[in-house]
Design a protein around this motif. Structure first.
Motif, PDB file in Angstrom:
ATOM      1  N   SER A 117       0.894  -1.278   0.056  1.00  0.00           N
ATOM      2  CA  SER A 117      -0.010  -0.299   0.181  1.00  0.00           C
ATOM      3  C   SER A 117       0.704   1.621   0.022  1.00  0.00           C
ATOM      4  O   SER A 117       0.131   2.072  -0.308  1.00  0.00           O
ATOM      5  N   ASP A 118       2.014   1.064  -0.167  1.00  0.00           N
ATOM      6  CA  ASP A 118       2.630   2.136   0.584  1.00  0.00           C
ATOM      7  C   ASP A 118       3.216   2.917  -1.261  1.00  0.00           C
ATOM      8  O   ASP A 118       2.526   2.721  -2.800  1.00  0.00           O
ATOM      9  N   GLU A 119       2.966   4.271  -1.437  1.00  0.00           N
ATOM     10  CA  GLU A 119       3.351   5.387  -2.851  1.00  0.00           C
ATOM     11  C   GLU A 119       3.903   4.715  -3.501  1.00  0.00           C
ATOM     12  O   GLU A 119       3.914   4.403  -4.974  1.00  0.00           O
ATOM     13  N   ASN A 120       5.065   4.231  -2.806  1.00  0.00           N
ATOM     14  CA  ASN A 120       6.449   3.593  -3.748  1.00  0.00           C
ATOM     15  C   ASN A 120       5.993   2.253  -4.491  1.00  0.00           C
ATOM     16  O   ASN A 120       6.281   2.782  -6.183  1.00  0.00           O
ATOM     17  N   SER A 121       5.790   1.558  -4.485  1.00  0.00           N
ATOM     18  CA  SER A 121       4.833   0.792  -4.988  1.00  0.00           C
ATOM     19  C   SER A 121       3.869   0.561  -5.998  1.00  0.00           C
ATOM     20  O   SER A 121       4.008   0.312  -7.308  1.00  0.00           O
ATOM     21  N   ILE A 122       2.876   1.860  -5.539  1.00  0.00           N
ATOM     22  CA  ILE A 122       1.722   2.214  -6.741  1.00  0.00           C
ATOM     23  C   ILE A 122       2.378   3.358  -7.529  1.00  0.00           C
ATOM     24  O   ILE A 122       2.034   2.660  -8.915  1.00  0.00           O
ATOM     25  N   VAL A 123       3.275   3.923  -7.144  1.00  0.00           N
ATOM     26  CA  VAL A 123       3.855   4.552  -7.941  1.00  0.00           C
ATOM     27  C   VAL A 123       4.730   3.680  -9.415  1.00  0.00           C
ATOM     28  O   VAL A 123       4.438   4.089  -9.890  1.00  0.00           O
ATOM     29  N   ALA A 124       5.675   3.284  -8.791  1.00  0.00           N
ATOM     30  CA  ALA A 124       6.022   2.376 -10.198  1.00  0.00           C
ATOM     31  C   ALA A 124       5.718   1.091 -10.855  1.00  0.00           C
ATOM     32  O   ALA A 124       5.506   1.525 -12.031  1.00  0.00           O
ATOM     33  N   TYR A 160      -4.749  -0.121 -10.114  1.00  0.00           N
ATOM     34  CA  TYR A 160      -4.050  -0.844  -9.033  1.00  0.00           C
ATOM     35  C   TYR A 160      -5.050   0.076  -7.224  1.00  0.00           C
ATOM     36  O   TYR A 160      -5.411   0.318  -7.423  1.00  0.00           O
ATOM     37  N   MET A 161      -5.396  -1.603  -6.927  1.00  0.00           N
ATOM     38  CA  MET A 161      -6.171  -2.024  -6.070  1.00  0.00           C
ATOM     39  C   MET A 161      -4.935  -3.225  -4.655  1.00  0.00           C
ATOM     40  O   MET A 161      -4.365  -3.136  -5.119  1.00  0.00           O
ATOM     41  N   VAL A 162      -5.486  -2.142  -3.884  1.00  0.00           N
ATOM     42  CA  VAL A 162      -4.596  -2.617  -2.233  1.00  0.00           C
ATOM     43  C   VAL A 162      -5.647  -3.196  -1.405  1.00  0.00           C
ATOM     44  O   VAL A 162      -7.215  -3.360  -2.014  1.00  0.00           O
TER      45      VAL A 162
END
Length: 235
Positions: A86-93, A102-104
């Motif tokens: 759920s971290d922003e870096n993973s979502i942006v990447a 992208y869904m958590v």
């Protein structure tokens, strides 16, 4: 006529999650294939035809991000990430790597289905190369309905296999342009199909036979010898 069911491959190493999501998707009239590893998912994607991918990032044999990057080398198929990250870096990447959404985890059923429906409609816009989802290629008695996935000759449905339809759709969206063998093969069968065009030629021969059997008055697909195929421009 091609089935109207949307085909989706679910790639997730969590057996419980695969079971839950598979049940939800099946109830929503999706045709679902399951993969427990990244390699299994890649094998399916390069040998079968799917409309969408649901992908977990934390796979046992590889990072889902690497799988996404690999798929994006040769396909624009919608890929929706469903991950516990759920971290922003993973979502942006993930978005930078080519994810469509992208869904958590945990995901809500209604939201998941709504996002899948949107991704599918967006992909239809891409496939048709028109800014609408109901684009129909039409020349003389031949019609190719991109949204309904129906090909007809003089309003008589031509029963094509899924790959035969994908070939026709690819040529129709590029009508008037020569599509070389390698481009068609990689678009339909993936990057590992090689450059041998025998399978493509067999499919094309079957398409032409079906067109003439349905009453086609001429050949709408021109063979550019040694290069590829070109579909006549619609009027």
């Amino acid at each position: 006529m091609i089935s109207n069911k949307r085909n989706i491959v679910l790639i997730d190493d969590d057996a419980a999650m695969r079971s839950i999501l598979s049940s939800v998707l099946t109830d929503a009239d999706y045709k679902v294939e399951l993969a427990a590893t990244g390699q299994e998912g890649l094998s399916m994607l390069t040998s079968q035809c799917f409309d969408m991918v649901l992908l977990d990032l934390g796979l046992l044999d590889m990072d889902g991000m690497d799988l996404l990057l690999e798929v994006r080398k040769w396909s624009e198929i919608p890929v929706i990430i469903v991950s516990s990250r759920s971290d922003e870096n993973s979502i942006v990447a993930a978005f930078e790597a080519g994810a469509d959404d992208y869904m958590v985890k945990p995901v809500g059923t209604r939201e998941l289905l709504a996002r899948l429906d949107y991704a599918y409609r967006q992909s239809i816009r891409f496939v048709s190369s028109k800014n609408c989802i109901n684009y129909i290629y039409h020349i003389d008695e031949l019609k190719v309905d991109m949204e309904r996935r129906v090909v007809s000759i003089d309003n008589k449905t031509v029963h094509l296999t899924q790959n035969e339809f994908r070939i026709i759709a690819l040529l129709a969206k590029n009508a008037g342009k020569v599509m070389n063998y390698e481009k068609i093969i990689s678009s339909i069968w993936g990057p590992y199909a090689g450059k041998e065009n025998l399978t493509l030629r067999v499919n094309m021969a079957n398409i032409r036979k079906k067109f003439y059997k349905a009453g086609a008055s001429r050949d709408y697909i021109v063979t550019e010898v040694g290069i590829g195929y070109r579909m006549l421009e619609s009027k």
